[in-house]
Enzyme design. Structure first.
Site, PDB file in Angstrom:
ATOM      1  N   CYS A   7       0.840  -1.198   0.000  1.00 28.78           N
ATOM      2  CA  CYS A   7       0.000   0.000   0.000  1.00 28.78           C
ATOM      3  C   CYS A   7       0.879   1.254   0.000  1.00 28.78           C
ATOM      4  CB  CYS A   7      -0.956   0.005   1.192  1.00 28.78           C
ATOM      5  SG  CYS A   7      -2.383  -1.098   0.999  1.00 28.78           S
ATOM      6  N   HIS A  99      -0.515 -10.256  -4.467  1.00 31.78           N
ATOM      7  CA  HIS A  99       0.383  -9.895  -5.559  1.00 31.78           C
ATOM      8  C   HIS A  99       0.635 -11.096  -6.441  1.00 31.78           C
ATOM      9  CE1 HIS A  99       2.827 -11.060  -2.042  1.00 31.78           C
ATOM     10  NE2 HIS A  99       3.701 -11.551  -2.888  1.00 31.78           N
ATOM     11  N   HIS A 101       3.438 -12.556  -8.960  1.00 30.55           N
ATOM     12  CA  HIS A 101       4.772 -12.511  -9.537  1.00 30.55           C
ATOM     13  C   HIS A 101       4.655 -12.863 -11.021  1.00 30.55           C
ATOM     14  CE1 HIS A 101       7.111 -12.899  -5.629  1.00 30.55           C
ATOM     15  NE2 HIS A 101       5.930 -13.361  -5.232  1.00 30.55           N
TER      16      HIS A 101
HETATM   17  P1  AMP Z   1       6.077 -13.134  -1.559  1.00 32.22           P
HETATM   18  O1  AMP Z   1       7.298 -13.663  -0.863  1.00 32.22           O
HETATM   19  O2  AMP Z   1       5.425 -14.084  -2.510  1.00 32.22           O
HETATM   20  O3  AMP Z   1       5.105 -12.531  -0.566  1.00 32.22           O
HETATM   21  O4  AMP Z   1       6.594 -11.966  -2.497  1.00 32.22           O
HETATM   22  C1  AMP Z   1       6.965 -10.731  -1.991  1.00 32.22           C
HETATM   23  C2  AMP Z   1       7.956 -10.169  -2.972  1.00 32.22           C
HETATM   24  O5  AMP Z   1       8.074  -8.780  -2.710  1.00 32.22           O
HETATM   25  C3  AMP Z   1       9.349 -10.768  -2.870  1.00 32.22           C
HETATM   26  O6  AMP Z   1       9.707 -11.383  -4.102  1.00 32.22           O
HETATM   27  C4  AMP Z   1      10.231  -9.564  -2.540  1.00 32.22           C
HETATM   28  O7  AMP Z   1      11.485  -9.605  -3.180  1.00 32.22           O
HETATM   29  C5  AMP Z   1       9.391  -8.411  -3.024  1.00 32.22           C
HETATM   30  N1  AMP Z   1       9.629  -7.136  -2.354  1.00 32.22           N
HETATM   31  C6  AMP Z   1       9.756  -6.903  -1.023  1.00 32.22           C
HETATM   32  N2  AMP Z   1       9.952  -5.597  -0.793  1.00 32.22           N
HETATM   33  C7  AMP Z   1       9.957  -4.986  -2.010  1.00 32.22           C
HETATM   34  C8  AMP Z   1      10.126  -3.639  -2.444  1.00 32.22           C
HETATM   35  N3  AMP Z   1      10.332  -2.622  -1.569  1.00 32.22           N
HETATM   36  N4  AMP Z   1      10.089  -3.375  -3.768  1.00 32.22           N
HETATM   37  C9  AMP Z   1       9.895  -4.385  -4.652  1.00 32.22           C
HETATM   38  N5  AMP Z   1       9.707  -5.671  -4.302  1.00 32.22           N
HETATM   39  C10 AMP Z   1       9.754  -5.973  -3.008  1.00 32.22           C
HETATM   40 ZN    ZN Z   2      -1.810  -3.291   1.211  1.00 34.71          ZN
END
Ligand code: AMP
Ligand code: ZN
Length: 113
Positions: A7, A99, A101
């Site tokens: 957010c 999210h 990927h």
């Molecule tokens: P998940 O582990 O499936 O919840 O994916 C979360 C993803 O968010 C991971 O692949 C992280 O590398 C990514 N992530 C965490 N912080 C950031 C950020 N500030 N900007 C971009 N990606 C992020």
């Molecule tokens: Zn959120």
């Protein structure tokens, strides 16, 4: 959600590298890429995970997949790509904002670990 990382990214309070944005969703590069192409697509509305999709909020999921299809063509992901949504701790969800990927640019094995 005041303390939600994604957010805050949507609001611009935390920097990100934007890939795409419209009124419903935001796409940005993953900070720790695991493939040559690795970005995340998130709804602007805070939804905690895939387990919290309901008839009231599910339209954004279809929209996100339309966006992913469009981006896959624009970004030349012709050899294929993978879309992943980790849901819950056992699945490795570290950010509790839905999210997707999008990964491309290398070969992937299946089943995923
Ligand atoms: P998940 O582990 O499936 O919840 O994916 C979360 C993803 O968010 C991971 O692949 C992280 O590398 C990514 N992530 C965490 N912080 C950031 C950020 N500030 N900007 C971009 N990606 C992020
Ligand atoms: Zn959120």
């Amino acid at each position: 959600m005041d303390d939600c990382l994604f957010c805050k990214i949507i609001k611009g309070e935390i920097p990100s590298t934007k890939v795409y944005e419209d009124e419903l969703c935001y796409a940005f590069n993953d900070i720790a890429p695991t493939a040559p192409v690795h970005f995340l697509v998130i709804p602007k509305e805070h939804i905690t995970s895939a387990a919290e999709i309901t008839p009231e909020n599910s339209a954004v999921v279809g929209h996100i997949f339309e966006v992913i299809a469009k981006l896959s063509k624009e970004m030349g992901m012709t050899e294929g790509f993978r879309v992943v949504s980790n849901c819950g701790d056992c699945a490795g969800q570290t950010v509790k904002h839905l999210h997707f990927h999008v990964l491309s640019g290398r070969e992937f094995t299946w089943p995923a670990g």
